[in-house]
Design an enzyme around this catalytic site. Sequence first.
Site, PDB file in Angstrom:
ATOM      1  N   GLY A   1      39.473  53.341  39.905  1.00 22.47           N
ATOM      2  CA  GLY A   1      38.355  53.364  38.969  1.00 22.47           C
ATOM      3  C   GLY A   1      38.071  51.975  38.467  1.00 22.47           C
TER       4      GLY A   1
ATOM      5  N   GLY B   1      37.936  49.951  35.131  1.00 21.23           N
ATOM      6  CA  GLY B   1      38.154  49.872  33.691  1.00 21.23           C
ATOM      7  C   GLY B   1      37.154  48.909  33.103  1.00 21.23           C
TER       8      GLY B   1
ATOM      9  N   ASP C   1      40.684  52.888  21.033  1.00 18.29           N
ATOM     10  CA  ASP C   1      39.816  53.390  22.088  1.00 18.29           C
ATOM     11  C   ASP C   1      40.376  54.683  22.671  1.00 18.29           C
ATOM     12  OD1 ASP C   1      37.593  53.471  23.653  1.00 18.29           O
ATOM     13  OD2 ASP C   1      38.254  51.965  25.076  1.00 18.29           O
TER      14      ASP C   1
ATOM     15  N   PRO D   1      38.740  46.321  37.721  1.00 22.33           N
ATOM     16  CA  PRO D   1      39.086  47.516  38.492  1.00 22.33           C
ATOM     17  C   PRO D   1      40.564  47.908  38.398  1.00 22.33           C
ATOM     18  CG  PRO D   1      38.636  45.641  39.925  1.00 22.33           C
ATOM     19  CD  PRO D   1      38.342  45.191  38.545  1.00 22.33           C
TER      20      PRO D   1
END
Length: 797
Positions: A488, A490, A606, A494
């Site tokens: 994925g 981030g 987060d 990556p």
Amino acid sequence: MNANRFIFSSIHVLCSLLKILALTDNMITSQSLNDGETLVSEGGSFELGFFSPGNSKNRYLGIWYKNVPIRTVVWVANRQIPIKDLSGTLMINRTGSLVLSRGNNSDVWSTKPSKGAQDPILQLLDSGNLVVRENLDGKKDVYLWQSFDYPSDTLLPDMKLGWDLRTGLNRRTSSWKNSDDPSPGMLSEGVELAEYPQVVVRKGSEKFIRSGPWNGLQFSGAPELRVNPVFEFKFEFNQEEVYYMYQLKSKSVISRLVLNETTSTRQRYAWVEADRSWKLYSEIPRDYCDDYDLCGGNGLCSISQSPVCRCLKGFKPKSAQSWNSLDWSLGCIRNETLDCHRKHDFIKFSGLKLPDTPDSLVNTSMNLEECREKCLKNCSCIAYANSDIDRRGTGCILWFNNLVDIREFPDANRPPVKIIVVIVATVAGLCGVLLVSYCFCREKMKYKAETGGHNTDAGREEDMDLPLFNLATISLATQNFSVNMKLGEGGFGPVYKGTLEDGKNIAVKTLSKDSGQGPNEFKNEVKLIAKLQHRNLVKLLGCCIEDEEKILIYEFMPNGSLDSFIFDQTRSNLLDWSKRFNIICGVARGLLYLHQDSRLRIIHRDLKTSNVLLDKELNPKISDFGMARIFVGDESGETTKRIVGTYGYMAPEYASYGWFSVKSDVFSFGILLLEIISGKKNRGFNHPQNQNLIGYAWRFWTEGRPLELIDPLLEESTNRPEMLRCIHVGLLCVQQSREDRPTMSSVILMLNGESTLSQPKHPGFLIDMIPGETCPPSSKDEPSSVKYSSITLLEAR
Ligand SMILES: *[C@@H]1O[C@H](CO)[C@@H](O)[C@H](O)[C@H]1NC(C)=O
Ligand SMILES: *[C@@H]1O[C@H](CO)[C@@H](O)[C@H](O)[C@H]1NC(C)=O
Ligand SMILES: *[C@@H]1O[C@H](CO)[C@@H](O)[C@H](O)[C@H]1NC(C)=O
Ligand SMILES: *[C@@H]1O[C@H](CO)[C@@H](O)[C@H](O)[C@H]1NC(C)=O
Ligand SMILES: *[C@@H]1O[C@H](CO)[C@@H](O)[C@H](O)[C@H]1NC(C)=O
Ligand SMILES: *[C@@H]1O[C@H](CO)[C@@H](O)[C@H](O)[C@H]1NC(C)=O
């Protein structure tokens, strides 16, 4: 007959209507304003009249918002001398003085115009300013007197706080004693003149909070007061005037800044029409570190550290004993006495609130190099910096003797890196920050060369407790960072899956090169993460620092992230209620560990479903913890957006003010919890009434049918009490006021049914300040708009 009566009553209605419409905003010398009568500003925003505050029966002349149904007084004339009955009368006399009298004419309060008037008129302007001016056409903006020059406890937009040096007028606000008594209380705020003027809030005669000097862009002590889509902040500093002022960019916003005696804070409120209430937009002090001079001279306050105070590099506590008992007031002294005849060097600090300025010197025409030279020449000079960073870093400010009231800011709030405080150190301190980090890297490289690999056990080192992988190993494991291995993207770069030679799977997180982070900061972050060990946190296996590359290596989580389950039609079936409850409790425990139980106090900032990973048994592990801190300094684009957190999960005080605490994490946890229960995303949640998930949950709750929130897939589960408790806890976590939100330790008790649950109050309500502005922002190079893009409207009722 009937028709006549109808006409008659119509005329009557019309007359009373006209009477209302005839409300006027001004008054001339032949008129007077009695108790019960009011003046209303032309646009209908403000009203002037007599009122009784709180439970008091005393009468005061004041100004309040006309169109805010909760009586909110912004200015009071006779603060100290109340009128005990309804006999108060306001008049303007022929020389332009306002005279407030009671009964048989004993003066209660009066004003003095700046010069004698010919034909004066009193007018209430739509800004809330009550002015006396000549009743002539033309010069409408020349005032003989204005209430804005004599503030009470409230600073309205466009109102100046500070000095008119030509007349010696000093405008200060002061709190009301209490809600029944508008006479001046303990708190007062104003601009204090020194070499470098600043806004100071005093409690009694003591300095209480200091904004830090204005550096051309912002107050160094209030970096969040950057220009943003709603507010504009100004600080004017010239021969004639020195003042602070804020303005609103959108006319539809109603906002005020008030000194609050009860809470001992200065609060910024915004009126939310949809909710018919004032919402706290921001507040100072934000935390301990705002307390004036908490750490003593040469001490540095940092809210993320424990204890919060430490000495500046090269300094040691004046009294180790009192320092260790957490009394920092004596501050720090130089570790080695400075020998003026030896060569000195400076240590550079950034992201600090500039020290207090009584012992300082400013010269706006010097540049930084001249500034340094000048500081070196004077033995009692301890630090220097640019006084104005707006115009590409000009001006010079020097500090002498001790540095007082310095703090570090949470990363998202940092002032631009350009602010540099440089502190004299002896030559012994020459191996400063950058050099130290250089040494570190060299050592690491050497070590790696010797061991030549990723051996996780041999790699332990006292300094770091963390093995270092070399780039070749990582490269091999990820097939040269192949697209096929990519897990994925981030926010920082990556993430790849990798397989080490021994068959072990790893997750490789590459950090973008332009993150603006130096190797030393990176090292600190990695050290911090490495110390965290908990079964609900993803484990960091090691790192790799080579050339420009910075890479983190984590344990691999085969099941991916929580969002790929709960928001997915088919996979969500795999999570029955007991698994979901297990995940909720696991995340809660992981977060509690971060907040409280680990050696460091960490605020995740987060937390969201995509940052919760699931292991083979679907146990949750929080990832990305502390990661936001890595990306200090870079103010633009993706990175900044990321630092700020994620749309839909941010607590209102964080989204709107950048203020974060364990309670903002609790807020995010609450959202996560509601998402897990409902199987719906808070963000982008579509509901006919344009509500988001919190609003939806809150409505069900207040309507007494909370279970309707539950994901239909969980229908079969019979543990309704547990689900109900979870919804209840979720709503407690997302309450508007951070004081009301529980801590994670009480959350855990509540989830387990070991604690009684209070009624949740209204959930966090983020204010959509600018109607029509869409999110996310279109412009990348405007960091403030990035910050505010996260503001969303919660249609909660
Ligand atoms: C107006 O009121 C002020 C203050 O009470 C007073 O000093 C002044 O003499 C008054 N002027 C006239 C014309 O009455
Ligand atoms: C003012 O009125 C009060 C009561 O109405 C009376 O007692 C007082 O004597 C009056 N003062 C003057 C100066 O007329
Ligand atoms: C002071 O703060 C409290 C709590 O936030 C609030 O209820 C009160 O209305 C505030 N007072 C003023 C004058 O704004
Ligand atoms: C002070 O200096 C001594 C000797 O230079 C050093 O060993 C010590 O660690 C220093 N202490 C602090 C707090 O910097
Ligand atoms: C400021 O610095 C300049 C250049 O060094 C110097 O000429 C000037 O006199 C200084 N001004 C003051 C007020 O010290
Ligand atoms: C150093 O600066 C201070 C503060 O401006 C001043 O009082 C002192 O005289 C200066 N000393 C020297 C040696 O210039």
